[in-house]
Design a protein around this motif. Structure first.
Motif, PDB file in Angstrom:
ATOM      1  N   MET A 183       0.817  -1.195  -0.165  1.00 29.62           N
ATOM      2  CA  MET A 183      -0.098   0.117  -0.041  1.00 29.62           C
ATOM      3  C   MET A 183       1.063   1.180   0.044  1.00 29.62           C
ATOM      4  SD  MET A 183      -3.105  -0.865  -0.096  1.00 29.62           S
ATOM      5  CE  MET A 183      -3.975   0.665   0.332  1.00 29.62           C
ATOM      6  N   ALA A 184       0.293   2.142  -0.307  1.00 26.08           N
ATOM      7  CA  ALA A 184       0.791   3.523  -0.392  1.00 26.08           C
ATOM      8  C   ALA A 184       1.068   4.301   1.033  1.00 26.08           C
ATOM      9  CB  ALA A 184       0.293   4.298  -1.397  1.00 26.08           C
ATOM     10  N   SER A 185       2.122   5.030   1.147  1.00 27.46           N
ATOM     11  CA  SER A 185       2.081   5.698   2.457  1.00 27.46           C
ATOM     12  C   SER A 185       1.702   7.403   2.195  1.00 27.46           C
ATOM     13  CB  SER A 185       3.504   5.806   2.710  1.00 27.46           C
ATOM     14  OG  SER A 185       4.082   4.592   3.324  1.00 27.46           O
ATOM     15  N   ARG A 186       0.918   7.752   3.163  1.00 29.37           N
ATOM     16  CA  ARG A 186       0.366   9.130   3.026  1.00 29.37           C
ATOM     17  C   ARG A 186       1.681   9.910   3.148  1.00 29.37           C
ATOM     18  NH1 ARG A 186      -4.622   9.268   0.652  1.00 29.37           N
ATOM     19  NH2 ARG A 186      -4.753  11.743   1.311  1.00 29.37           N
ATOM     20  N   THR A 187       1.839  11.419   2.561  1.00 28.02           N
ATOM     21  CA  THR A 187       2.980  11.962   2.744  1.00 28.02           C
ATOM     22  C   THR A 187       3.086  12.452   3.896  1.00 28.02           C
ATOM     23  OG1 THR A 187       1.759  13.567   1.791  1.00 28.02           O
ATOM     24  CG2 THR A 187       3.180  12.864   0.374  1.00 28.02           C
TER      25      THR A 187
ATOM     26  N   GLY B  47      -0.436  -4.573  -2.136  1.00 28.32           N
ATOM     27  CA  GLY B  47      -2.143  -4.121  -1.795  1.00 28.32           C
ATOM     28  C   GLY B  47      -2.606  -3.150  -2.548  1.00 28.32           C
ATOM     29  N   VAL B  48      -1.997  -3.227  -3.736  1.00 32.20           N
ATOM     30  CA  VAL B  48      -2.761  -2.228  -4.934  1.00 32.20           C
ATOM     31  C   VAL B  48      -3.261  -3.225  -5.694  1.00 32.20           C
ATOM     32  CG1 VAL B  48      -2.234  -0.642  -6.963  1.00 32.20           C
ATOM     33  CG2 VAL B  48      -0.896  -0.193  -4.759  1.00 32.20           C
ATOM     34  N   PRO B  49      -4.492  -3.094  -6.296  1.00 29.67           N
ATOM     35  CA  PRO B  49      -4.906  -3.818  -7.302  1.00 29.67           C
ATOM     36  C   PRO B  49      -4.316  -3.773  -8.771  1.00 29.67           C
ATOM     37  CG  PRO B  49      -6.772  -2.475  -6.379  1.00 29.67           C
ATOM     38  CD  PRO B  49      -5.356  -2.100  -5.876  1.00 29.67           C
ATOM     39  N   PRO B  50      -4.145  -5.125  -9.365  1.00 31.77           N
ATOM     40  CA  PRO B  50      -3.206  -5.224 -10.672  1.00 31.77           C
ATOM     41  C   PRO B  50      -3.619  -4.223 -11.707  1.00 31.77           C
ATOM     42  CG  PRO B  50      -4.021  -7.463  -9.872  1.00 31.77           C
ATOM     43  CD  PRO B  50      -4.804  -6.337  -8.980  1.00 31.77           C
ATOM     44  N   GLU B  51      -4.960  -3.834 -11.743  1.00 30.30           N
ATOM     45  CA  GLU B  51      -5.178  -2.713 -12.881  1.00 30.30           C
ATOM     46  C   GLU B  51      -4.660  -1.617 -12.608  1.00 30.30           C
ATOM     47  OE1 GLU B  51      -8.817  -3.096 -10.152  1.00 30.30           O
ATOM     48  OE2 GLU B  51      -7.490  -4.500 -11.087  1.00 30.30           O
ATOM     49  N   ARG B  52      -4.628  -1.232 -11.318  1.00 31.94           N
ATOM     50  CA  ARG B  52      -4.047   0.049 -10.771  1.00 31.94           C
ATOM     51  C   ARG B  52      -2.645   0.186 -10.926  1.00 31.94           C
ATOM     52  NH1 ARG B  52      -7.467   3.291  -6.353  1.00 31.94           N
ATOM     53  NH2 ARG B  52      -6.476   4.846  -7.525  1.00 31.94           N
ATOM     54  N   ARG B  53      -2.020  -0.915 -10.547  1.00 28.59           N
ATOM     55  CA  ARG B  53      -0.645  -0.867 -10.748  1.00 28.59           C
ATOM     56  C   ARG B  53       0.056  -0.661 -12.150  1.00 28.59           C
ATOM     57  NH1 ARG B  53       0.491  -7.113  -7.968  1.00 28.59           N
ATOM     58  NH2 ARG B  53       0.226  -6.403  -5.828  1.00 28.59           N
ATOM     59  N   ARG B  54      -0.986  -1.202 -13.335  1.00 29.76           N
ATOM     60  CA  ARG B  54      -0.416  -0.821 -14.545  1.00 29.76           C
ATOM     61  C   ARG B  54      -0.611   0.676 -14.853  1.00 29.76           C
ATOM     62  NH1 ARG B  54       2.399  -1.099 -18.958  1.00 29.76           N
ATOM     63  NH2 ARG B  54       1.101  -0.847 -20.887  1.00 29.76           N
ATOM     64  N   ALA B  55      -1.725   1.547 -14.305  1.00 31.05           N
ATOM     65  CA  ALA B  55      -1.907   2.652 -14.614  1.00 31.05           C
ATOM     66  C   ALA B  55      -0.899   3.649 -13.636  1.00 31.05           C
ATOM     67  CB  ALA B  55      -3.172   3.089 -13.875  1.00 31.05           C
ATOM     68  N   ILE B  56      -0.305   3.118 -12.732  1.00 31.06           N
ATOM     69  CA  ILE B  56       0.639   3.977 -11.801  1.00 31.06           C
ATOM     70  C   ILE B  56       2.091   3.841 -12.370  1.00 31.06           C
ATOM     71  CG2 ILE B  56       2.020   3.750  -9.598  1.00 31.06           C
ATOM     72  CD1 ILE B  56      -0.783   2.864  -8.288  1.00 31.06           C
ATOM     73  N   TYR B  57       2.363   2.581 -13.010  1.00 35.92           N
ATOM     74  CA  TYR B  57       3.547   2.508 -13.775  1.00 35.92           C
ATOM     75  C   TYR B  57       3.627   3.395 -15.052  1.00 35.92           C
ATOM     76  CZ  TYR B  57       6.555  -0.558 -11.153  1.00 35.92           C
ATOM     77  OH  TYR B  57       7.433  -1.085 -10.056  1.00 35.92           O
ATOM     78  N   ARG B  58       2.392   3.353 -15.799  1.00 36.43           N
ATOM     79  CA  ARG B  58       2.214   4.181 -16.882  1.00 36.43           C
ATOM     80  C   ARG B  58       2.379   5.715 -16.670  1.00 36.43           C
ATOM     81  NH1 ARG B  58      -2.201   2.507 -21.385  1.00 36.43           N
ATOM     82  NH2 ARG B  58      -0.255   1.297 -21.646  1.00 36.43           N
ATOM     83  N   ALA B  59       1.788   6.039 -15.486  1.00 34.35           N
ATOM     84  CA  ALA B  59       1.803   7.439 -15.171  1.00 34.35           C
ATOM     85  C   ALA B  59       3.187   7.724 -14.941  1.00 34.35           C
ATOM     86  CB  ALA B  59       0.953   7.735 -13.882  1.00 34.35           C
TER      87      ALA B  59
ATOM     88  N   PRO C 112       5.115  -8.798 -10.680  1.00 36.98           N
ATOM     89  CA  PRO C 112       4.036  -8.759  -9.915  1.00 36.98           C
ATOM     90  C   PRO C 112       2.692  -8.576 -10.934  1.00 36.98           C
ATOM     91  CG  PRO C 112       5.418  -7.680  -8.602  1.00 36.98           C
ATOM     92  CD  PRO C 112       6.223  -8.010  -9.843  1.00 36.98           C
ATOM     93  N   GLU C 113       1.705  -8.930 -10.716  1.00 41.88           N
ATOM     94  CA  GLU C 113       0.581  -9.042 -11.482  1.00 41.88           C
ATOM     95  C   GLU C 113       0.068  -7.612 -11.716  1.00 41.88           C
ATOM     96  OE1 GLU C 113      -4.223 -10.581 -12.111  1.00 41.88           O
ATOM     97  OE2 GLU C 113      -2.978 -11.082 -10.052  1.00 41.88           O
ATOM     98  N   GLY C 114       0.153  -7.220 -12.872  1.00 38.35           N
ATOM     99  CA  GLY C 114      -0.575  -5.922 -13.331  1.00 38.35           C
ATOM    100  C   GLY C 114       0.672  -4.880 -13.679  1.00 38.35           C
TER     101      GLY C 114
END
Length: 827
Positions: free
Chosen positions: A1-5, A138-150, A291-293
Motif C-alpha cells: 500500500m501507499a504511504s501518505r506523505t 496491496g494495490v489492485p493489478p489494474e491500478r498497478r499498470r496505471a501507476i507505472y504508466r503515469a 507482480p501481476e499488473g
C-alpha cells in the motif's frame, strides 16, 4: 500500500535540530501567506530518503493549519559539489513556472547559514501518496499498470522540457554526460573509502573500466541531451490522494543537463534489483517474476519512448543499467560513510547501505555478463512487421512507416498547448480586438493583448518561429564563445524552442486561424522576417540595440522596400537613395505598403535602398536600420486593404527626407541588400503559407458549422449535393497544399534556401490560391454575413488575396518554377 506523505515523518533527529525562532522569523518575512504570529509552530523530519535533510513545517494560526516543506543542506564536512540545494530550488522554480512538469511550488531560498546553520529552501507540502515499495503491494493489478504508466509519462514530461525556453540552458554541460559522471562518481567513491571506512571493493574498479570502454556514441555530442533528474524512481513521486496520476516529483539534488537515458535506466532498476530496507537486496522482477499488473521492462520502456519520442534503446541498454547500478553503489557508499560519521539524514536506515553498495556492484557485473538484456523491437511493433523487415534492419525503418510528416511528441505537446490557448484566449477576444480596431482609438493597443503575451511567454509559446541555426549564431554573438556562454538576465529564453522550419509549420498553421493570434506569440510578420534578418546578418551591437527588444516583444518593426513609382517586386528597380556622408548615411525616397509602421510600438525600420547606382545590378542595394523617430521620417497615411486598415498594425506610406542615420546601422555592408533580401525570402516568407493553411482550416470549420445549422429550400445546406461536392474539393485542395508546404519546410531545413527555392515558390503560389478558394466557399455558404465583419472570413480572405502580391507575385514564383524545370530538362 501507499504511504501518505504526512505519515512519513518522525521527530527531528538530535543531529538535525533547528533554531525554530530564527526559522519562524525568516519564514514570516519570505514565504507568501505565511502566518505572522502563529499560535503553534512545529517541525518534524521526513525519514524516507537518504539525501538532504527534509522537514515538515506545521503552522497553526488559530483558524487553520498550514504545512510547508523545508529542505536543507546537511551540516558537517561534505563532498565537493554535493547537496546543492540552490540548484534544486532553481530547477523546481523553472519547471513550476514554465512547464506542466508536476513539481511542488517553491517559495524562497536562503543561503544565509546564520538562520539555521546551512542553506535551505521552503516549498509547498503535497498531500498525496508515495509508493515506497516498487512491487506496489496491496494495490489492485489494474491500478498497478496505471501507476507505472503515469510514472513513464511523468519521466517523459521532464525529458520533453525545453531547457533553453525555461532558463535552464546553462544548468549543466550537455556533452559527455556519462563520461563525466563516471569520473565524478569514481572520484566520490574513492573519497568515501579513502580512510577504509568503508573498505573499497575491487570489483567497483573493474566496473568503472568496463563503463569507460562502453560509453554510447550519442553521449559525446549532447545533441539529444536535456534535463536529467538524477534520482528518478517511483518512491520519489507523489501521487494524487485518490487518482493514479503524479502531482509532484521530489529530490532534485542530482539534477543537471545530460544524457536522459540514464534517468530511464535508473527508474527501471527494480526490474534488475529491488532495493529495500533489509540488510540484503533482492533480485529484480525480471528474475523473481513480475507482480501481476506491473508492465514488463520492455512495456514500460515502450510507454516512455512513445511519450517522449525517444528511440528504442536495445543496443545501449546494457551500458545504461550498469551505469545506474554503478552510480547507485557510489551514492550508497557516500551515505554509509556519512552514517559512520554521524550526519546521514536517514539515521539508522543508512546502516545497511554499505552492504547494499557492494551488492549493487555484484548485480552490475552479472548484468553486463548477460548476452541479451532487451528485445530488439518494442512490444508495440507487431512481430510480423519485425520479421518482414528482417533482422538486419533497425527499428527506425519500421517506425518510419508512420509517415514522413508525423510531428514528434514534443511538437504535438506544443501544438496541443497552442490549440488550447487559442480556444481559451484568442477566439473569445477576437470581437473585442476587432471592436477597438474599428473605433476612433484603433491606433492604440488593446490592454488584453499585453496580458495574453505574458501568458504566452509563461506557457512556452513565445518566439517559436526562430530557426535553431539562426538562434545559435545570435547566441554566440551576444553571449560569447564557448560551449556554455552565460546568458544575461534570462535573455537566452527569448531564442525560441529550437524548432526546425518543418516543426514550426505544424504550430504556425494553428496561429493562422486568427488574424490576431501571431502577434500574441511574437510570431507575426513583418517582425519575424525582420528579426530573421538581424539573427542572420546583424552584428552584436545591432542585435543588442534592436533584436533583443524585438524578441522581448517590447517594440515592433517594419520593412520598407516597396515604392509607389516602380515595380518593386524586382528589387533592382528600387530608387530610394542611401548616400554615405562621413560616419553617417543620408536617406531620401518614398516607400509604401510598409506594414507595421502605423503601430505605436514600431521603433525600427529596415530600409532597402541604393548606396551605389553605378555598381553591378545586384550590388547597388543596401539595407539599413532606421529609428522611426529619426527626423525626416514622415508617416504620410495608412493604406487600406479591401477597406481594412489592419489597425493598430497598419500599412503605411512613408517619405524619407534627408534622414541621417549612423553608418553603424548598415546591415552586413554596402551592396549586400539584394543578398539579404534573397535570404529573407526563405523561412519568413514560408510562414505566410503555413498561416494560410490555418486560415483555410478556420474557413472549413466555419463552413461546416454554417452548413449544419442553416436551412435553404427546405433542408440544411449540408444536405445539398452541390455543397457536399464543393466542400470535398476544398478538403482535397487543403490537404495537398499542406503537404506541399511541409515539403518546402523540410527541404528548407535539409537543403537550405537556395536548393529549396523551387518548392518554396510552389508553396507560395499554391497556398494563397487554395485559401482563397476555401474562404470564398465559406463566405458563399454564409451568404451576406460572409462578406461582413460579423465573421472573420472577409478579413481572412482579404489577407490571403493580398499575399498573392505581398508574398511575391504569382508570376515571379511561376517563372522561378518554370526556369528550374527547364534547367533540369537540360541536364
Amino acid at each position: 500500500m501507499a504511504s501518505r506523505t504526512d505519515d512519513l515523518v518522525s521527530p527531528v533527529q538530535p543531529a538535525h535540530q533547528l533554531d525554530l525562532d530564527a526559522l519562524l522569523r525568516y519564514a514570516s518575512v519570505n514565504v507568501p501567506g505565511f502566518p505572522g504570529s502563529p499560535s503553534k509552530f512545529t517541525i518534524s523530519q521526513f525519514g524516507h530518503g537518504q539525501s538532504n535533510p527534509t522537514f515538515l513545517m506545521e503552522v497553526d494560526s488559530g483558524a487553520a493549519v498550514k504545512r510547508y516543506v523545508l529542505r536543507k543542506k546537511p551540516a558537517g564536512k561534505l563532498l565537493e559539489s554535493a547537496h546543492a540545494v540552490d540548484r534544486e530550488f532553481q530547477v523546481l522554480r523553472a519547471l513550476g513556472d514554465h512547464t506542466v512538469v508536476p513539481v511542488p511550488k517553491v517559495f524562497c531560498l536562503c543561503n544565509d547559514p546564520n538562520v539555521i546553520g546551512t542553506a535551505f529552501y521552503i516549498m509547498e507540502f503535497l498531500e498525496g501518496r508515495i509508493f515506497i515499495d516498487s512491487k506496489l503491494p496491496g494495490v489492485p493489478p489494474e491500478r498497478r499498470r496505471a501507476i507505472y504508466r503515469a510514472t513513464a509519462k511523468t519521466l517523459a514530461s521532464i525529458h520533453s522540457a525545453n531547457v533553453d525556453m525555461i532558463g535552464l540552458g546553462k544548468y549543466g554541460r550537455r556533452d559527455n554526460y556519462c563520461r563525466r559522471q563516471i569520473e565524478r562518481w569514481a572520484k566520490q567513491y574513492t573519497a568515501s573509502t579513502a580512510e577504509g571506512k568503508p573498505a573499497s571493493n575491487p570489483k567497483m574498479f573493474r566496473l568503472i573500466d568496463w563503463l569507460r570502454q562502453n560509453i554510447p556514441p550519442e553521449d559525446s555530442s549532447g545533441v539529444a541531451a536535456g534535463i536529467v533528474h538524477g534520482d528518478f524512481r517511483i518512491d520519489n513521486l507523489v501521487f494524487h490522494p485518490i487518482e493514479d496520476r503524479v502531482i509532484g516529483i521530489l529530490d532534485w539534488e542530482l539534477s543537471t543537463l545530460g544524457n536522459q537515458m540514464s534517468d530511464v535506466a535508473y527508474c527501471c532498476l527494480p526490474y534488475t534489483v529491488v532495493i529495500g530496507q533489509n540488510k540484503h537486496l533482492d533480485a529484480g522482477f525480471e528474475v523473481t517474476g513480475i507482480p501481476e499488473g506491473i508492465p514488463s521492462q520492455a512495456e514500460f520502456l515502450d510507454d516512455y519512448c512513445s511519450a517522449s519520442g525517444k528511440p528504442w534503446p536495445a543496443k545501449v541498454w546494457k551500458f545504461y543499467v550498469a551505469f545506474a547500478l554503478f552510480r547507485g553503489a557510489s551514492i550508497y557508499t557516500g551515505v554509509y560513510n556519512r552514517w559512520l560519521l554521524g550526519n546521514a539524514s536517514g539515521g539508522e536506515r543508512a546502516r545497511y547501505l554499505g552492504n547494499h553498495a557492494n551488492e549493487l556492484i555484484n548485480f552490475a557485473m552479472d548484468f553486463i555478463a548477460q548476452k541479451s538484456v532487451l528485445p530488439e523491437y518494442p512490444p508495440s511493433v507487431a512481430q510480423a512487421d519485425a520479421k518482414r523487415f528482417g533482422n538486419g534492419n533497425k527499428i527506425q525503418n519500421i517506425l518510419d512507416e508512420r509517415g514522413r510528416f508525423v510531428p514528434s511528441q514534443r511538437v504535438l505537446e506544443l501544438r496541443n498547448k497552442l490549440i488550447k490557448f487559442m480556444e481559451d484566449y484568442i477566439y473569445p477576444n477576437e470581437k473585442e480586438f476587432e471592436k477597438l480596431a474599428q473605433s476612433d482609438a484603433r491606433w492604440t493597443i488593446h490592454p488584453e493583448e499585453e496580458r495574453l503575451k505574458e501568458l504566452a511567454r509563461k506557457e512556452g509559446l513565445w518566439n517559436l518561429w526562430i530557426p535553431f541555426d539562426s538562434a545559435a549564431r545570435a547566441r554566440k554573438l551576444i553571449f560569447g564563445e564557448g560551449p556554455n556562454p552565460i546568458s544575461d538576465g534570462g535573455r537566452d529564453l527569448l531564442f525560441g524552442a529550437g524548432l526546425s522550419n518543418l516543426e514550426y509549420g505544424y504550430l504556425c498553421e494553428i496561429m493562422g486561424r486568427s488574424v490576431w493570434a501571431p502577434q500574441i506569440f511574437n510570431c507575426s510578420a513583418p517582425d519575424t522576417g525582420n528579426m530573421e534578418v538581424l539573427l542572420r546578418y546583424g552584428n552584436k551591437e545591432q542585435l543588442e540595440e534592436w533584436l533583443m527588444p524585438l524578441l522581448e516583444g517590447k517594440i515592433r518593426s517594419a520593412f520598407a522596400m516597396t515604392e509607389p513609382q516602380v515595380a518593386s517586386s524586382d528589387a533592382t528597380n528600387i530608387e530610394c537613395s542611401i548616400k554615405g556622408q562621413g560616419d553617417s548615411y543620408i536617406i531620401n525616397g518614398n516607400k509604401w505598403w510598409t506594414s507595421g509602421a502605423m503601430d505605436p510600438r514600431c521603433r525600427v525600420l529596415i530600409v532597402m535602398g541604393k548606396t551605389d547606382f553605378s555598381a553591378a545590378k545586384h550590388k547597388q542595394q543596401s539595407m539599413i536600420l532606421v529609428d522611426i523617430k529619426t527626423p525626416g521620417v514622415h508617416i504620410k497615411r495608412p493604406l487600406l486593404v479591401f477597406g481594412f486598415d489592419d489597425a493598430p498594425h497598419g500599412h503605411a506610406e512613408i517619405s524619407f527626407e534627408n534622414v541621417c542615420v549612423p553608418a553603424k546601422n548598415i546591415l552586413l555592408g554596402e551592396g549586400r541588400g539584394f543578398e539579404i533580401a534573397q535570404g529573407r525570402l526563405g523561412p519568413g516568407r514560408l510562414h505566410h503559407c503555413m498561416r494560410l493553411i490555418g486560415a483555410a482550416e478556420r474557413g472549413m470549420q466555419l463552413m461546416a458549422e454554417r452548413a449544419l445549422s442553416r436551412k435553404a429550400f427546405g433542408k440544411f445546406i449540408a444536405q445539398h449535393g452541390s455543397f457536399l461536392s464543393e466542400m470535398a474539393k476544398c478538403r482535397i485542395e487543403l490537404e495537398r497544399t499542406r503537404l506541399l508546404v511541409l515539403e518546402a519546410a523540410d527541404q528548407l531545413d535539409r537543403l537550405g534556401n537556395k536548393k529549396a527555392r523551387g518548392t518554396i515558390a510552389m508553396a507560395k503560389v499554391a497556398a494563397p490560391n487554395m485559401a482563397l478558394k476555401v474562404l470564398d466557399m465559406a463566405m458563399q455558404v454564409h451568404g451576406a454575413a460572409g462578406f461582413s465583419t460579423d465573421t472573420v472570413l472577409s478579413h481572412l480572405w482579404a489577407t490571403a488575396r493580398t499575399l498573392r502580391v505581398a508574398d511575391g507575385p504569382d508570376d515571379v514564383h511561376l517563372g522561378t518554377i518554370a526556369k528550374l524545370e527547364l534547367q533540369r530538362a537540360k541536364l
